[in-house]
Motif scaffolding. Structure first.
Motif, PDB file in Angstrom:
ATOM      1  N   ASP A 150     -18.474   0.619   9.428  1.00 19.78           N
ATOM      2  CA  ASP A 150     -18.781   2.035   9.212  1.00 19.78           C
ATOM      3  C   ASP A 150     -20.188   2.403   9.653  1.00 19.78           C
ATOM      4  O   ASP A 150     -20.574   3.564   9.601  1.00 19.78           O
ATOM      5  CB  ASP A 150     -18.618   2.390   7.729  1.00 19.78           C
ATOM      6  N   VAL A 151     -20.980   1.403  10.081  1.00 20.72           N
ATOM      7  CA  VAL A 151     -22.375   1.648  10.462  1.00 20.72           C
ATOM      8  C   VAL A 151     -22.457   2.107  11.909  1.00 20.72           C
ATOM      9  O   VAL A 151     -21.936   1.448  12.814  1.00 20.72           O
ATOM     10  CB  VAL A 151     -23.230   0.377  10.268  1.00 20.72           C
ATOM     11  N   ALA A 152     -23.122   3.232  12.130  1.00 23.84           N
ATOM     12  CA  ALA A 152     -23.339   3.732  13.494  1.00 23.84           C
ATOM     13  C   ALA A 152     -24.646   3.177  14.064  1.00 23.84           C
ATOM     14  O   ALA A 152     -24.683   2.666  15.179  1.00 23.84           O
ATOM     15  CB  ALA A 152     -23.361   5.257  13.506  1.00 23.84           C
ATOM     16  N   LEU A 161     -36.226   2.168   6.275  1.00 22.55           N
ATOM     17  CA  LEU A 161     -35.171   1.895   7.249  1.00 22.55           C
ATOM     18  C   LEU A 161     -33.942   2.661   6.775  1.00 22.55           C
ATOM     19  O   LEU A 161     -33.499   2.489   5.633  1.00 22.55           O
ATOM     20  CB  LEU A 161     -34.862   0.402   7.328  1.00 22.55           C
ATOM     21  N   VAL A 162     -33.403   3.498   7.660  1.00 21.38           N
ATOM     22  CA  VAL A 162     -32.278   4.349   7.291  1.00 21.38           C
ATOM     23  C   VAL A 162     -31.014   3.883   7.997  1.00 21.38           C
ATOM     24  O   VAL A 162     -31.019   3.667   9.213  1.00 21.38           O
ATOM     25  CB  VAL A 162     -32.554   5.832   7.635  1.00 21.38           C
ATOM     26  N   LEU A 163     -29.947   3.722   7.235  1.00 22.21           N
ATOM     27  CA  LEU A 163     -28.636   3.358   7.774  1.00 22.21           C
ATOM     28  C   LEU A 163     -27.830   4.640   7.943  1.00 22.21           C
ATOM     29  O   LEU A 163     -27.663   5.399   6.979  1.00 22.21           O
ATOM     30  CB  LEU A 163     -27.930   2.395   6.813  1.00 22.21           C
ATOM     31  N   GLY A 168     -21.482  10.356   9.376  1.00 21.65           N
ATOM     32  CA  GLY A 168     -22.618  11.261   9.227  1.00 21.65           C
ATOM     33  C   GLY A 168     -23.458  11.096   7.981  1.00 21.65           C
ATOM     34  O   GLY A 168     -24.417  11.843   7.776  1.00 21.65           O
ATOM     35  N   GLN A 169     -23.166  10.129   7.136  1.00 22.98           N
ATOM     36  CA  GLN A 169     -23.983   9.893   5.953  1.00 22.98           C
ATOM     37  C   GLN A 169     -25.193   9.028   6.331  1.00 22.98           C
ATOM     38  O   GLN A 169     -25.187   8.354   7.356  1.00 22.98           O
ATOM     39  CB  GLN A 169     -23.167   9.185   4.875  1.00 22.98           C
ATOM     40  N   ASN A 170     -26.216   9.052   5.491  1.00 22.39           N
ATOM     41  CA  ASN A 170     -27.361   8.175   5.724  1.00 22.39           C
ATOM     42  C   ASN A 170     -27.905   7.663   4.394  1.00 22.39           C
ATOM     43  O   ASN A 170     -27.877   8.374   3.383  1.00 22.39           O
ATOM     44  CB  ASN A 170     -28.442   8.865   6.556  1.00 22.39           C
ATOM     45  N   PHE A 171     -28.392   6.418   4.419  1.00 20.87           N
ATOM     46  CA  PHE A 171     -28.869   5.755   3.218  1.00 20.87           C
ATOM     47  C   PHE A 171     -30.128   4.957   3.546  1.00 20.87           C
ATOM     48  O   PHE A 171     -30.235   4.365   4.616  1.00 20.87           O
ATOM     49  CB  PHE A 171     -27.796   4.798   2.669  1.00 20.87           C
ATOM     50  N   SER A 219     -23.674   9.255  18.180  1.00 21.78           N
ATOM     51  CA  SER A 219     -22.750   9.955  17.292  1.00 21.78           C
ATOM     52  C   SER A 219     -22.645   9.168  15.994  1.00 21.78           C
ATOM     53  O   SER A 219     -22.200   8.014  16.010  1.00 21.78           O
ATOM     54  CB  SER A 219     -21.372  10.077  17.945  1.00 21.78           C
ATOM     55  N   PRO A 220     -23.117   9.781  14.890  1.00 19.18           N
ATOM     56  CA  PRO A 220     -23.664  11.132  14.748  1.00 19.18           C
ATOM     57  C   PRO A 220     -25.079  11.225  15.313  1.00 19.18           C
ATOM     58  O   PRO A 220     -25.730  10.205  15.548  1.00 19.18           O
ATOM     59  CB  PRO A 220     -23.672  11.337  13.232  1.00 19.18           C
TER      60      PRO A 220
END
Length: 244
Positions: A150-152, A161-163, A168-171, A219-220
């Motif tokens: 699921d990681v883009a 550091l943002v996943l 389109g989600q980010n963590f 994308s995203p």
């Protein structure tokens, strides 16, 4: 010759077995498997001479199988998707047949298999390196686990550091971009510069940039104003990565 069919569509698996009975009656189908998990369990206990494999299975991509069990035999990929051809040949692939396929295409693939067998050359084993498969993230007071599929991409943002996920989600992760690089499968992910590690599936478009560099449309999309550009020192490695 013993074979296994890994295919989550019952009719497709049955049709393949029928055609093999016509064109190669000496090929014995030992099992028909329809998921990554089932295939890993079966392959850990059984040996075959060739694997007929679809790409998309019910619980993931068949490439995930190679990361959990050592496969040393040729694989004939049979799928409805043409975008994975280059990748397939890095995973023991000797042929890549698009559905709907016919008897002639199957015979050609089997001829390649016969030619390979005739040389008695050892077939290289797939890498058994274990890479991180899930990332534990925090959302407010809740926690969740994000699967690697699921990681883009990963993006360094100051000290964070943002996943970014494919939906389109980010963590925020409690890791650094240099520290996480070695934990990722290099077939799936590439560090294009000091800010981004991207997955192949997140590449929407590539365009030429200044000084022979390449701009990646992801994308995203990243946050407004942030561009993903392959650094000049990574250009050649990036092209090689794309051409595997």
């Amino acid at each position: 010759m013993n074979a296994v069919i890994i295919e989550d569509e019952y009719l497709a698996a049955s049709e393949l077995e029928r055609l093999l009975g016509e064109v190669a009656p000496d090929v014995a189908i030992l099992a028909k498997l329809d998921s990554v998990s089932e295939s890993v369990k079966w392959l850990r206990k059984n040996k075959v001479d060739v694997i007929f494999m679809d790409i998309h299975l019910g619980d993931g991509q068949s490439f995930d199988i190679f990361e959990q069990v050592e496969i040393t035999v040729p694989v004939i990929f049979i799928t409805a998707y043409d975008e994975y051809a280059l990748k397939a040949f890095k995973y023991q692939g000797i042929d890549y047949i698009l559905k709907p396929f016919d008897k002639d295409e199957l015979m050609n693939a089997l001829s390649k298999l016969d030619s390979l067998s005739a040389t008695n050359a050892p077939f290289p084993a797939a890498s058994l390196t274990v890479y991180q498969e899930r990332f534990l993230v925090t959302v407010g007071t809740k926690m969740k686990s994000v699967a690697i599929g699921d990681v883009a991409y990963f993006m360094a943002d100051g000290k964070y550091l943002v996943l970014f996920t494919r939906d389109g989600q980010n963590f925020i992760l409690d890791q650094t971009i240099s520290g996480i690089e070695s934990k990722l499968n290099p077939m799936r992910f590439f560090k294009i510069n000091r800010k981004f590690i991207i997955s192949y599936d997140a590449i929407k478009e590539m365009v030429k940039y200044s000084n022979s560099r390449i701009k990646i449309i992801l994308s995203p999309l990243p946050p407004s104003g942030i561009e993903a550009i392959v650094s000049s020192e990574r250009i050649q490695e990036f092209k090689q990565w794309l051409n595997q």
